[in-house]
Design a protein around this motif. Sequence first.
Motif, PDB file in Angstrom:
ATOM      1  N   ARG A   4       0.817  -1.214   0.000  1.00 54.15           N
ATOM      2  CA  ARG A   4       0.000   0.000   0.000  1.00 54.15           C
ATOM      3  C   ARG A   4       0.852   1.267   0.000  1.00 54.15           C
ATOM      4  O   ARG A   4       0.621   2.184  -0.783  1.00 54.15           O
ATOM      5  CB  ARG A   4      -0.938  -0.028   1.206  1.00 54.15           C
ATOM      6  N   GLY A  26      -8.320  -0.759  -1.901  1.00 52.42           N
ATOM      7  CA  GLY A  26      -9.635  -0.814  -1.266  1.00 52.42           C
ATOM      8  C   GLY A  26     -10.605   0.243  -1.756  1.00 52.42           C
ATOM      9  O   GLY A  26     -11.536   0.611  -1.039  1.00 52.42           O
ATOM     10  N   ARG A  57      -7.070  -9.051  -2.543  1.00 49.87           N
ATOM     11  CA  ARG A  57      -6.614  -9.827  -1.379  1.00 49.87           C
ATOM     12  C   ARG A  57      -5.283  -9.300  -0.856  1.00 49.87           C
ATOM     13  O   ARG A  57      -5.041  -9.311   0.350  1.00 49.87           O
ATOM     14  CB  ARG A  57      -6.506 -11.298  -1.739  1.00 49.87           C
ATOM     15  N   GLY A  60      -5.295  -6.603   1.894  1.00 53.52           N
ATOM     16  CA  GLY A  60      -5.596  -6.914   3.293  1.00 53.52           C
ATOM     17  C   GLY A  60      -6.950  -6.398   3.744  1.00 53.52           C
ATOM     18  O   GLY A  60      -7.897  -6.302   2.964  1.00 53.52           O
ATOM     19  N   ASP A  61      -7.015  -6.060   5.023  1.00 55.93           N
ATOM     20  CA  ASP A  61      -8.284  -5.630   5.624  1.00 55.93           C
ATOM     21  C   ASP A  61      -8.877  -4.403   4.944  1.00 55.93           C
ATOM     22  O   ASP A  61     -10.094  -4.305   4.809  1.00 55.93           O
ATOM     23  CB  ASP A  61      -8.106  -5.348   7.117  1.00 55.93           C
ATOM     24  N   ALA A  62      -8.026  -3.475   4.514  1.00 56.80           N
ATOM     25  CA  ALA A  62      -8.527  -2.246   3.885  1.00 56.80           C
ATOM     26  C   ALA A  62      -9.256  -2.544   2.586  1.00 56.80           C
ATOM     27  O   ALA A  62     -10.131  -1.789   2.177  1.00 56.80           O
ATOM     28  CB  ALA A  62      -7.375  -1.281   3.629  1.00 56.80           C
ATOM     29  N   ARG A  64     -10.848  -5.530   1.982  1.00 56.11           N
ATOM     30  CA  ARG A  64     -11.803  -6.633   2.172  1.00 56.11           C
ATOM     31  C   ARG A  64     -13.145  -6.378   1.481  1.00 56.11           C
ATOM     32  O   ARG A  64     -13.683  -7.282   0.838  1.00 56.11           O
ATOM     33  CB  ARG A  64     -12.008  -6.930   3.649  1.00 56.11           C
ATOM     34  N   SER A  67     -12.715  -7.283  -2.111  1.00 55.73           N
ATOM     35  CA  SER A  67     -12.654  -8.741  -2.276  1.00 55.73           C
ATOM     36  C   SER A  67     -14.048  -9.354  -2.221  1.00 55.73           C
ATOM     37  O   SER A  67     -14.395 -10.198  -3.050  1.00 55.73           O
ATOM     38  CB  SER A  67     -11.792  -9.378  -1.179  1.00 55.73           C
ATOM     39  N   GLU A  68     -14.843  -8.924  -1.258  1.00 49.91           N
ATOM     40  CA  GLU A  68     -16.198  -9.463  -1.114  1.00 49.91           C
ATOM     41  C   GLU A  68     -17.052  -9.121  -2.330  1.00 49.91           C
ATOM     42  O   GLU A  68     -17.811  -9.958  -2.818  1.00 49.91           O
ATOM     43  CB  GLU A  68     -16.823  -8.945   0.178  1.00 49.91           C
TER      44      GLU A  68
END
Length: 80
Positions: A4, A26, A57, A60-62, A64, A67-68
Amino acid sequence: MGNRAIAECLISNGARPSLFSAAMLGQLEVVKAMVNANPHAERIRGPHGISLLSHARMGGDAARPVSEFLRSQETPTLTQ
């Protein structure tokens, strides 16, 4: 790839953002707009042949939510 801080630095110094950087960073609305405007854009392979979902992917969390969203766009594989 998947870093990132490096991606943000490159973009802030003039590198062109892409669908793949948006996925990794993200940026859900950017990814949604492109996928909605171009059916099956989620299947496009990016740099190094890496899928859009894999880029998300790596974010990461940012990333997500991206990705979904991309997983929700996948066409189920038919089995015989």
